[in-house]
Write an enzyme that holds these catalytic residues in place. Structure first.
Site, short mmCIF file in Angstrom:
data_model
loop_
_atom_site.label_atom_id
_atom_site.label_comp_id
_atom_site.label_asym_id
_atom_site.label_seq_id
_atom_site.Cartn_x
_atom_site.Cartn_y
_atom_site.Cartn_z
CB CYS A 2 -0.91 0.00 1.22
SG CYS A 2 -2.04 1.41 1.30
CD GLU A 107 -0.72 -2.58 -5.34
OE1 GLU A 107 0.37 -2.17 -5.84
OE2 GLU A 107 -0.91 -2.63 -4.12
#
Length: 235
Positions: A2, A107
């Site tokens: 993340c 992502e």
């Protein structure tokens, strides 16, 4: 992993969701939160036991660091498999667990040819996402205090594995008391891939630049010749 996230839910709304009791800090909505920036974090006050909502810097700076902190690694993520034993994280895991509220994260999917397509990931139900995190307080020789946090990651659930092998640990409301230390429970047992349903969609590569920050970053992009964009959704 993340490495970027978004939070546009207002401070008062975050306070209501997590039932924090301190004076709510102010922050601007962000569509591109990046490491070293300050983000809201939910913590349990060690003396009163009340939940507190505070702004901390993203990138963990442990309390035991001596000398120039710029010379020390300040990780934005901690692996769930080693967070209990790694010297960088083990003290915080025992005593300083926190929740990082976000509306979604980004992502980058590696496509054939090596090109990377950014995707946004959010809960399908539209709820604020509660990430498992750790926090630390570091005091400089001059007496200044830096409070910082990191996000814990785990193996990606099947529906997100095509984007990246890792994903942040997403806590459900029933997990929050045990994670924050308000109730009995094994916090390590919560470090699992989420069972929630997520919405996943391709977004513009403008998110790659931390200077770009606006609602256009989460607009779904259509596949164009050569851009490799793919629209996918978790079941």
């Amino acid at each position: 992993m993340c490495g970027r996230y978004l939070l546009t839910t207002t401070p008062d709304e975050v306070r209501e969701v997590f039932r924090t009791l301190n004076d709510t800090p102010n922050w601007d909505p962000t569509w591109n939160m990046a490491p070293t920036q300050d983000g809201p974090v939910v913590r349990r006050h060690p003396a009163t036991g009340a939940r507190s909502l505070d702004l901390l810097r993203w990138g963990l700076l442990p309390h035991w660091v001596k000398g120039d902190p710029k010379k020390v690694r300040q990780p934005i993520n901690a692996r769930s498999e080693t967070v209990q034993t790694a010297p960088m994280f083990r003290d915080a895991f025992r005593a300083r667990r926190c929740i990082v509220p976000i509306d979604g994260f980004y992502e980058w999917q590696v496509l054939p040819g090596g090109q990377k397509q950014p995707h946004a990931v959010a809960r399908a139900d539209g709820a604020v996402m509660a990430l498992a995190g750790l926090w630390e307080g570091w005091r400089s020789p001059d007496g200044d205090t830096v409070r910082s946090f990191t996000v814990i990651t785990t193996t990606a659930m099947d529906a997100l594995g095509h984007l990246h092998e890792r994903m942040p640990v997403v806590l459900e409301p029933s997990d929050w008391p045990a994670w924050l230390g308000e109730a009995e429970g094994d916090p390590a047992a919560l470090l699992l891939p989420s069972a929630a349903t997520f919405r996943v969609w391709p977004v513009s590569s403008r998110v790659n630049n931390v200077r770009n920050n606006g609602p256009d970053l989460i607009q779904e992009v259509a596949q164009a010749p050569g851009d490799g964009a793919v629209s996918v959704s978790a079941p």
